[in-house]
Design a protein around this motif. Structure first.
Motif, short mmCIF file in Angstrom:
data_model
loop_
_atom_site.label_atom_id
_atom_site.label_comp_id
_atom_site.label_asym_id
_atom_site.label_seq_id
_atom_site.Cartn_x
_atom_site.Cartn_y
_atom_site.Cartn_z
N SER A 138 0.86 -1.19 0.00
CA SER A 138 0.00 0.00 0.00
C SER A 138 0.90 1.24 0.00
CB SER A 138 -0.90 0.00 1.25
OG SER A 138 -1.65 1.20 1.32
N LEU A 139 0.82 2.02 -1.10
CA LEU A 139 1.64 3.23 -1.21
C LEU A 139 1.09 4.28 -0.24
CD1 LEU A 139 4.01 4.49 -2.78
CD2 LEU A 139 2.33 5.43 -4.38
N THR A 140 1.92 4.68 0.69
CA THR A 140 1.46 5.56 1.77
C THR A 140 2.34 6.81 1.84
OG1 THR A 140 0.76 3.62 3.06
CG2 THR A 140 1.01 5.73 4.25
N LYS A 141 1.68 7.98 1.80
CA LYS A 141 2.43 9.24 1.91
C LYS A 141 2.84 9.45 3.36
CE LYS A 141 2.09 14.20 0.92
NZ LYS A 141 1.22 15.29 0.40
N VAL A 142 4.07 9.91 3.56
CA VAL A 142 4.58 10.13 4.91
C VAL A 142 5.19 11.53 5.02
CG1 VAL A 142 5.02 7.70 5.42
CG2 VAL A 142 6.80 9.07 4.30
N GLU A 143 5.18 12.03 6.24
CA GLU A 143 5.82 13.32 6.54
C GLU A 143 7.10 13.04 7.31
OE1 GLU A 143 4.99 17.44 9.09
OE2 GLU A 143 3.35 16.01 8.69
N ASN A 195 4.15 11.71 10.32
CA ASN A 195 2.77 11.31 10.02
C ASN A 195 2.77 10.29 8.90
OD1 ASN A 195 1.03 13.07 11.72
ND2 ASN A 195 2.05 14.72 10.60
N GLY A 196 1.75 9.39 8.93
CA GLY A 196 1.57 8.44 7.84
C GLY A 196 1.76 7.00 8.27
#
Length: 291
Positions: A244-249, A262-263
């Protein structure tokens, strides 16, 4: 690395070296005689001026008696007093030159290789040897200007010297240069490290770790787990056997790891290799020991 104290032992006056009172590599105590120059001429000067001073002092006493009896003027008495004061000053000057024929240790330490031999004629300022106090050492290092406000006196540092890479010693920052270097945009910090075992020497290079702040329970992933796209950063989380491609900070970085603000949640499994071969939703197989 800089010695706690370091000085080049030199003479302030010229003269023939008549005494060399140390051995190379010897531990020296503060005030110990190191070298002595021929002082015959200076002793003679002190004796001659002292004799003249005594004569003028006796003359002053006689003139003072005459003045008290009103036989001479106050001006004559003052002139003689000035002559006595001048000679007294000359005695002090001659004695100061005499004292410069000996050189004593300004502090306790270890003396290095000597550069002179007994009987040699030394010019004023000639190098004799190097004296260093290595009971503790100073370490100078630089921090970027953006961290200057976070550095303070008393902060503990970890020091690793390449020659003793297995050993880590503790030090303490105790002074920070007042200004910022205009070319490197860094601040110079000086720390002190105990050197009771005598391992550290001036001129060595050290690796310094300075902790600016601590964050408890920070969430981080290996740097290779990041999958940048444009100005954003993503990771592939493994959920129910699928990527699952997940955006992170991102937060702060440490060698090999990056903080995730975050993420992600603690315990999430992410892909660290082969991101180019998978896509969002692709099935993945978790190998033994992978995280």
């Amino acid at each position: 690395i800089v010695a706690n104290e370091s000085v080049r032992v030199r003479t302030e006056i010229s003269g023939r070296l008549v005494e060399l009172n140390f051995n190379e590599g010897q531990v020296i105590q503060k005030g110990q005689l190191l070298v002595a120059l021929d002082d015959a001429v200076y002793r003679a000067q002190v004796a001659a001026i002292s004799a003249e001073l005594r004569t003028e002092q006796q003359r002053y006493m006689r003139i003072k008696e005459l003045y008290q009896q009103k036989f001479i003027s106050k001006e004559a008495l003052d002139l003689q007093a000035g002559a006595v004061a001048r000679l007294a000053a000359l005695v002090q000057e001659a004695d100061a030159h005499l004292q410069k024929t000996i050189v004593t240790a300004p502090f306790s330490g270890v003396i290095g290789l000597r550069k002179v031999s007994p009987g040699a004629y030394l010019e004023a300022g000639a190098d004799i040897a190097k004296l260093e106090d290595l009971s503790s050492v100073k370490i100078d290092f630089r921090v970027p200007a953006v961290y200057r406000a976070k550095v303070r006196s008393g902060q503990v540092i970890d020091v690793v010297v390449d020659a003793f890479s297995a050993d880590t010693c503790k030090g303490e920052a105790y002074v920070i240069e007042t200004g910022i270097d205009g070319e490197t945009r860094t601040a110079l910090v000086r720390a002190r490290v105990s050197n009771k075992e005598g391992k550290l020497h001036s001129g060595m290079f050290a690796r310094v770790s300075l902790i600016m702040s601590k964050k408890q329970n920070a969430l981080s992933v290996p740097e290779q787990a990041l999958w940048p796209q444009g100005t954003d950063n993503f990771v592939y989380r493994v959920i129910d056997g699928k990527a699952s491609l997940t955006k992170v900070e991102l937060g702060r970085r440490t060698p090999g790891y990056v903080e995730i603000l975050n993420g992600l949640s603690p315990g999430d499994m992410v892909v660290t290799e082969g991101q180019m071969k998978i896509r969002d939703g692709a099935p993945v197989m978790v190998l033994g020991g992978a995280q």
